[in-house]
Enzyme design. Structure first.
Site, short mmCIF file in Angstrom:
data_model
loop_
_atom_site.label_atom_id
_atom_site.label_comp_id
_atom_site.label_asym_id
_atom_site.label_seq_id
_atom_site.Cartn_x
_atom_site.Cartn_y
_atom_site.Cartn_z
CB CYS A 42 -0.93 0.00 1.21
SG CYS A 42 -2.04 1.43 1.26
CE LYS A 51 -6.20 4.63 -5.26
NZ LYS A 51 -5.32 3.58 -5.76
CE1 TYR A 185 -7.14 -2.27 -7.68
CE2 TYR A 185 -8.08 -4.43 -8.13
CZ TYR A 185 -7.20 -3.63 -7.43
OH TYR A 185 -6.38 -4.19 -6.48
N GLY A 187 -5.54 -1.61 -14.35
CA GLY A 187 -5.37 -1.13 -15.70
C GLY A 187 -6.19 0.12 -15.97
CD GLU A 189 -7.41 2.63 -9.24
OE1 GLU A 189 -8.34 2.30 -8.49
OE2 GLU A 189 -6.22 2.72 -8.86
CD GLU A 205 -9.89 -8.08 -19.53
OE1 GLU A 205 -10.36 -9.18 -19.21
OE2 GLU A 205 -8.89 -7.57 -18.98
N GLY A 273 -2.90 -9.07 -13.03
CA GLY A 273 -3.14 -9.68 -11.73
C GLY A 273 -1.89 -9.82 -10.90
CG ASP A 314 -2.97 -8.54 -0.69
OD1 ASP A 314 -4.04 -8.35 -0.07
OD2 ASP A 314 -2.38 -7.64 -1.32
CG HIS A 446 -30.30 21.67 -1.29
ND1 HIS A 446 -30.34 20.85 -2.40
CD2 HIS A 446 -30.29 22.94 -1.76
CE1 HIS A 446 -30.36 21.60 -3.49
NE2 HIS A 446 -30.33 22.88 -3.13
#
Length: 461
Positions: A42, A51, A185, A187, A189, A205, A273, A314, A446
């Site tokens: 991570c 990110k 996901y 690929g 991103e 794919e 993967g 993992d 709102h």
């Protein structure tokens, strides 16, 4: 002579690090062995760095589209080495934080850098970075070694300088044309990220849809959104050969339903993967069982077949998300330190695909509900109907929510702005077992994205 500890943790990922501190705070002697950088996937090549790069790509996109909001702008100039340098600084800061937490803020933790392998029951040999070795015994051992990028058997790949996500994160030049093998996901991103930086991007794919675990309508909407951003897709394609010519152009050959395709690009990312880092741990020495892919088999308490040996994160297969790894830590911590065991199998699985817009997912999809024989109704709502969406110009995507015959929410797919945050609202609703009419009649400030909770069920079918 072996050195003895109460606890040995192999790997400093999102389960191993907090477990080390928890045992140390409980008065146990702990040794943690890490072969690479502290922090696991991570911090080093997963969530944090990707990110950070996505945030930079989003800034470029905002500048590029500013005129839609009445702001005059020019095409952004991407200083790609500076983008990477910012990411590196964030990663380094996180690594240092992990090191300080383990070595300075908690007494009783020994950190060793090297490779650990089992030599007998509750015994490992650690080959240290300085070429020396140590034998360590521990009453309890926790394996938290994670995964690495899977490399497919593809003719010619060994002769081509391909990239995995780890190498791509350290690239210093912006690819002119990035070929991505894999439409999951990861690929998607990276694909949208590099398209926004200015690269041409083609995703190849094998499946007929992106994101194999999602419903067809979600996949189709995601593809439409990304194609509007300029990504190219080749679906239902089986890559069989790759080569690189003298000018550095990579050619990826694939069989498709429309015939043979030869796709040319300057860079190739392999995003097909992950595989577990279990093959060099000497697991057969102590009878730890793995499945056909190498993932360690565990029971509901994350125990392996070897007494006193656990597998976290993992490495034991299943959903590969940081928050699931962290919950593995909580399962073991609560069971061993507080005698409050719960099953690691019976827990929700929220996740977010960090494209723009995001895809937040919790609970059952339609396909899963049908497979399990669960009676359901479905409510869908285009994001553009939310006032906040129109005001901000973030109108792409749709919300999709499943309710059972007792009017309770059993699943949601939120493809839209802040999809992960909104999905978490539905997760709270599911945990509280609220019924959808309660959401329809809830007073919500709102104008917020959350107002969609009032409106999404108006067309429940």
């Amino acid at each position: 002579m072996p050195t003895s500890y109460d606890v040995l943790i192999i790997g400093s990922g999102q389960a191993g690090n907090p477990l080390a501190t928890a045992f140390a705070e409980a008065g146990r002697s702990v040794v943690l062995v890490e072969e690479n950088h502290l922090g696991g996937s991570c911090i080093n090549y997963g969530c944090s760095p990707t990110k950070a790069l996505l945030a930079a790509a989003e800034r470029a996109h905002q500048i590029r589209t500013a005129e839609e909001y009445g702001i005059r702008s020019t095409e952004p100039e991407v200083d790609f080495p500076a983008v990477i340098a910012r990411k590196d600084a964030l990663v380094q800061r996180s690594r240092q934080g992990v090191r300080e937490n383990l070595t300075q803020e908690h007494a009783g933790i020994t950190v060793l850098h090297g490779h650990a392998a089992f030599t007998g029951p509750r015994t490992v040999q650690v080959q240290l970075a300085d070429k020396t070795s140590r034998e360590i015994k521990a009453a309890r051992i926790f394996i938290n070694t994670g995964t690495r990028a899977a490399v497919p058997e593809l003719d010619g790949l060994a002769d081509v300088p391909y990239l995995t996500t780890t190498e791509l994160l350290d690239l210093q030049e912006l690819p002119e044309h990035l070929l991505i093998l894999g439409g999951g996901y990861i690929g998607l991103e990276f694909g949208q990220m590099f398209r926004r930086f200015g690269s041409r991007v083609t995703i190849v794919e094998t499946g007929r849809h992106l994101l194999e675990h999602e419903d067809d309508d979600v996949c189709a909407a995601m593809q439409e959104i990304l194609e509007a951003d300029g990504l190219e897709f080749v679906l239902g394609a089986k890559a069989h050969h790759v080569s690189r010519n003298a000018e550095g152009i990579i050619t990826l050959s694939a069989h498709t339903q429309q015939g043979e395709r030869r796709l040319r690009g300057t860079h190739l990312l392999i995003a097909t993967g992950r595989v577990p880092n279990s093959d060099k741990l000497g697991l057969n020495t102590i009878g730890v069982k793995t499945d056909e892919k190498g993932y360690i088999q565990v029971n509901n308490r994350l125990e392996t077949a070897a007494k006193g040996v656990y597998a976290l994160g993992d490495i034991h297969g299943g959903p590969q998300f940081t928050h699931i790894s962290y919950d593995d830590y909580r399962v073991v911590r609560d069971g061993l330190l507080h005698r409050r065991w719960r099953s690691a199998r019976q827990r929700p699985l929220p996740y977010t695909v960090f494209t723009d817009p995001q895809l937040g997912r919790i609970g059952l999809s339609e396909a899963q509900a049908r497979e399990q024989g669960v009676r359901y109704r479905v409510a869908t709502m285009p994001v553009r109907t939310i006032g906040r969406a129109r005001e901000t110009g973030r109108t792409r995507g749709f919300w999709k929510v499943l309710v059972d015959d007792q009017d309770r929410v059993i699943g949601a797919a939120i493809l839209g702005a802040e999809g992960g945050e909104i999905m978490t609202m539905f997760q709270l609703v599911m945990m509280g077992k609220l019924k959808y009419p309660q959401l329809q009649n809830m007073v919500i400030a709102h104008p917020t994205w959350a107002e969609g909770l009032n409106n999404v069920f108006s067309k429940l079918q």
